[in-house]
Each structure stands twice: as structure tokens, then as C-alpha cells.
Design a protein around this motif. Structure first.
Motif, mmCIF file in Angstrom:
data_model
loop_
_atom_site.group_PDB
_atom_site.id
_atom_site.type_symbol
_atom_site.label_atom_id
_atom_site.label_comp_id
_atom_site.label_asym_id
_atom_site.label_seq_id
_atom_site.Cartn_x
_atom_site.Cartn_y
_atom_site.Cartn_z
ATOM 1 N N SER A 85 88.775 27.938 -61.203
ATOM 2 C CA SER A 85 87.567 27.667 -61.267
ATOM 3 C C SER A 85 86.647 27.085 -60.304
ATOM 4 C CB SER A 85 87.635 26.566 -62.378
ATOM 5 O OG SER A 85 88.209 25.201 -61.838
ATOM 6 N N PRO A 86 85.132 27.159 -60.243
ATOM 7 C CA PRO A 86 84.490 26.531 -59.220
ATOM 8 C C PRO A 86 84.924 25.211 -58.778
ATOM 9 C CG PRO A 86 83.130 27.821 -60.724
ATOM 10 C CD PRO A 86 84.552 27.745 -61.244
ATOM 11 N N GLU A 87 85.144 24.434 -59.919
ATOM 12 C CA GLU A 87 85.550 22.835 -59.491
ATOM 13 C C GLU A 87 86.604 22.697 -58.433
ATOM 14 O OE1 GLU A 87 83.193 23.399 -63.217
ATOM 15 O OE2 GLU A 87 85.084 24.436 -62.571
ATOM 16 N N SER A 103 98.624 24.030 -61.981
ATOM 17 C CA SER A 103 98.108 23.957 -60.553
ATOM 18 C C SER A 103 96.867 22.778 -60.424
ATOM 19 C CB SER A 103 97.546 24.925 -59.975
ATOM 20 O OG SER A 103 96.661 25.601 -60.598
ATOM 21 N N CYS A 104 96.737 22.212 -59.379
ATOM 22 C CA CYS A 104 95.694 21.194 -59.058
ATOM 23 C C CYS A 104 95.287 21.363 -57.465
ATOM 24 C CB CYS A 104 96.263 19.841 -59.417
ATOM 25 S SG CYS A 104 95.015 18.698 -58.908
ATOM 26 N N HIS A 105 94.102 21.712 -57.419
ATOM 27 C CA HIS A 105 93.484 21.980 -55.965
ATOM 28 C C HIS A 105 92.418 20.982 -55.821
ATOM 29 C CE1 HIS A 105 95.087 25.893 -56.751
ATOM 30 N NE2 HIS A 105 95.163 26.093 -55.612
ATOM 31 N N ARG A 106 92.811 20.027 -54.833
ATOM 32 C CA ARG A 106 91.898 18.716 -54.452
ATOM 33 C C ARG A 106 91.388 19.067 -53.148
ATOM 34 N NH1 ARG A 106 94.066 14.054 -57.222
ATOM 35 N NH2 ARG A 106 93.350 12.854 -55.394
ATOM 36 N N LEU A 125 100.498 21.611 -56.137
ATOM 37 C CA LEU A 125 99.396 20.757 -55.968
ATOM 38 C C LEU A 125 98.873 21.200 -54.245
ATOM 39 C CD1 LEU A 125 98.923 16.926 -56.365
ATOM 40 C CD2 LEU A 125 98.504 17.981 -53.997
ATOM 41 N N VAL A 126 97.483 21.561 -54.129
ATOM 42 C CA VAL A 126 97.092 21.703 -52.786
ATOM 43 C C VAL A 126 95.951 20.749 -52.501
ATOM 44 C CG1 VAL A 126 95.930 23.671 -51.689
ATOM 45 C CG2 VAL A 126 97.594 24.266 -53.408
ATOM 46 N N ALA A 127 96.164 20.052 -51.443
ATOM 47 C CA ALA A 127 94.956 19.349 -51.072
ATOM 48 C C ALA A 127 94.481 19.714 -49.684
ATOM 49 C CB ALA A 127 95.549 17.774 -50.710
ATOM 50 N N THR A 128 93.128 19.756 -49.582
ATOM 51 C CA THR A 128 92.383 20.095 -48.287
ATOM 52 C C THR A 128 92.545 18.774 -47.392
ATOM 53 O OG1 THR A 128 90.852 21.409 -49.542
ATOM 54 C CG2 THR A 128 90.194 20.744 -47.163
ATOM 55 N N THR A 149 105.519 23.520 -55.625
ATOM 56 C CA THR A 149 104.812 23.837 -54.229
ATOM 57 C C THR A 149 103.680 22.882 -54.216
ATOM 58 O OG1 THR A 149 105.412 26.425 -54.552
ATOM 59 C CG2 THR A 149 103.416 25.416 -53.090
ATOM 60 N N ILE A 150 103.889 22.312 -52.836
ATOM 61 C CA ILE A 150 102.836 21.177 -52.451
ATOM 62 C C ILE A 150 102.552 21.603 -51.080
ATOM 63 C CG2 ILE A 150 102.442 18.743 -52.045
ATOM 64 C CD1 ILE A 150 104.799 17.977 -53.980
ATOM 65 N N PHE A 151 101.148 21.696 -50.556
ATOM 66 C CA PHE A 151 100.758 21.804 -49.273
ATOM 67 C C PHE A 151 99.325 21.586 -48.948
ATOM 68 C CE2 PHE A 151 100.205 25.820 -51.605
ATOM 69 C CZ PHE A 151 99.073 26.488 -50.970
ATOM 70 N N ALA A 152 99.004 21.507 -47.804
ATOM 71 C CA ALA A 152 97.584 21.282 -47.562
ATOM 72 C C ALA A 152 96.925 22.400 -46.823
ATOM 73 C CB ALA A 152 97.593 20.181 -46.679
#
Length: 199
Positions: free
Chosen positions: A64-66, A113-116, A139-142, A166-169
Motif C-alpha cells: 500500500s502507499p502508506e 509484514s510491516c514497512h516503517r 519487519l522492514v525499517a528505513t 525476516t527483519i532488515f533495514a
């Protein structure tokens, strides 16, 4: 259960571009992520993309765009992914919390999933997302700095190795988290060969 493996994330907007990406993949990459949100609208409305993955193990994703995706998801997005034969469906935790079609994806086929946009509040956010049943939690964080990338590395170290995750930046400070994540128990290591976005 999800076995540790590489996953190539495809960026093509047409069936021709997707086919070219698939043909260029190294032999060691047997799993692909189909980012349906990146498709040209006419390609999505057709069924031409369905046959591209007949011989592959794949995960269907509509970001999603969010969470950094290209377009809002259509109402029947998960149904189409399941009917197309995807082994797994990537479902954003935020959509699961709102109910609706996202909750109809069987837990054994669901990647939660969650993209932060940053690394703030990672442990709390990670723990909250794991309340949703799924075959994998992602979880993916910028990371905008090495300090933020380090927060992701700390979360990798603290993650329960018995629960597929799976966790990465993202971002250049986070490149090391992909490599270290694979060594620390990430079930999936995402790669791409798409031009300037190559990782």
C-alpha cells in the motif's frame, strides 16, 4: 514453516519486463516476490501475469502507499493472488488490524509484514505485529543513519529464532542488515537486480 532462502523482488510493470527479470535471475534464487502494486493498471486487469509464475515458488505482494507501495490495493487483491496460485500472500499487519479481505488469507499462507519509515519504536512494533498468525513475520525499517541501522540489528539479535521471521533495514545504511540478518536467522533474504535499486 519457511526454509531460509533468497527471494528476488520483481519490479517490472508489464509482463514483458517481468519475464525479462525472471530470465535474468541466477540459478540459486528459486523464490520470487511479485509486487503487483507496481504493475501497469492494464496489466493488472488482465490475467497475463498469472502464467509467468506457473513453474515457480512465489509470494504475492501488494504494498500500500502508506508502506511505500505504488497504488492503493483493489478490493479483490488477495483473492486474485490466491487464485493465481501464489504459495504465500504478503499481508500488511495494518490491514489485518482493520479486518476485511486481509483476514481471509489462510494463516499458513500469510506473511505478516510491516514497512516503517524509520526505526523508532521497533521492539514494541515488532511484538505487536506478531500477535497476527502467519507463516512468516516481516519487519522492514528505513534506516537514515548507521545508528538507526543498529537498532534494526539489535532487533535481529533479540528475535525468537523458533518463529520464522525476516527483519532488515532499507536504505544504504541498512545494507549490512540484509547480510547479517541472513546469518542471524532471517528466513528470507530479499535481493533484486533491477537497475538503480539493485541490492
Amino acid at each position: 514453516m519457511v526454509e531460509p532462502r533468497f527471494c528476488a523482488s520483481l519490479a517490472g510493470r508489464t509482463t514483458g519486463e517481468l519475464q525479462a527479470e525472471l530470465e535474468s535471475l541466477p540459478s540459486g534464487i528459486g523464490l520470487v516476490e511479485f509486487r503487483a502494486d507496481r504493475l501497469h493498471p492494464e496489466t493488472w486487469r488482465s490475467d497475463a501475469w498469472v502464467n509467468l509464475f506457473a513453474e515457480r515458488d512465489w509470494v504475492f505482494t501488494w504494498r500500500s502507499p502508506e508502506e511505500g507501495g505504488d497504488a492503493p490495493p483493489p478490493a479483490d487483491v488477495y483473492r486474485r493472488g490466491l487464485e493465481a496460485g501464489a504459495r504465500w500472500i504478503d499481508v500488511e499487519a495494518a490491514r489485518l488490524e482493520r479486518g476485511g479481505e486481509a483476514a481471509t488469507v489462510p494463516a499458513e499462507q500469510r506473511w505478516v509484514s510491516c514497512h516503517r519509515p524509520d526505526a523508532a519504536g521497533l521492539p514494541e512494533g515488532w511484538n505487536a505485529r506478531q500477535k497476527h498468525a502467519g507463516a512468516l513475520h516481516k519487519l522492514v525499517a528505513t534506516a537514515r543513519s548507521l545508528a538507526e541501522a543498529d537498532q534494526v540489528l539489535q532487533l535481529q539479535e533479540a528475535a525468537d529464532p523458533t518463529r520464522p521471521h525476516t527483519i532488515f533495514a532499507q536504505g544504504w545504511p541498512g545494507h549490512g542488515s540484509r547480510v547479517l540478518g541472513a546469518a542471524r536467522g532471517n528466513a528470507i533474504t530479499f535481493v533484486t537486480a533491477a537497475g538503480d535499486a539493485a541490492v
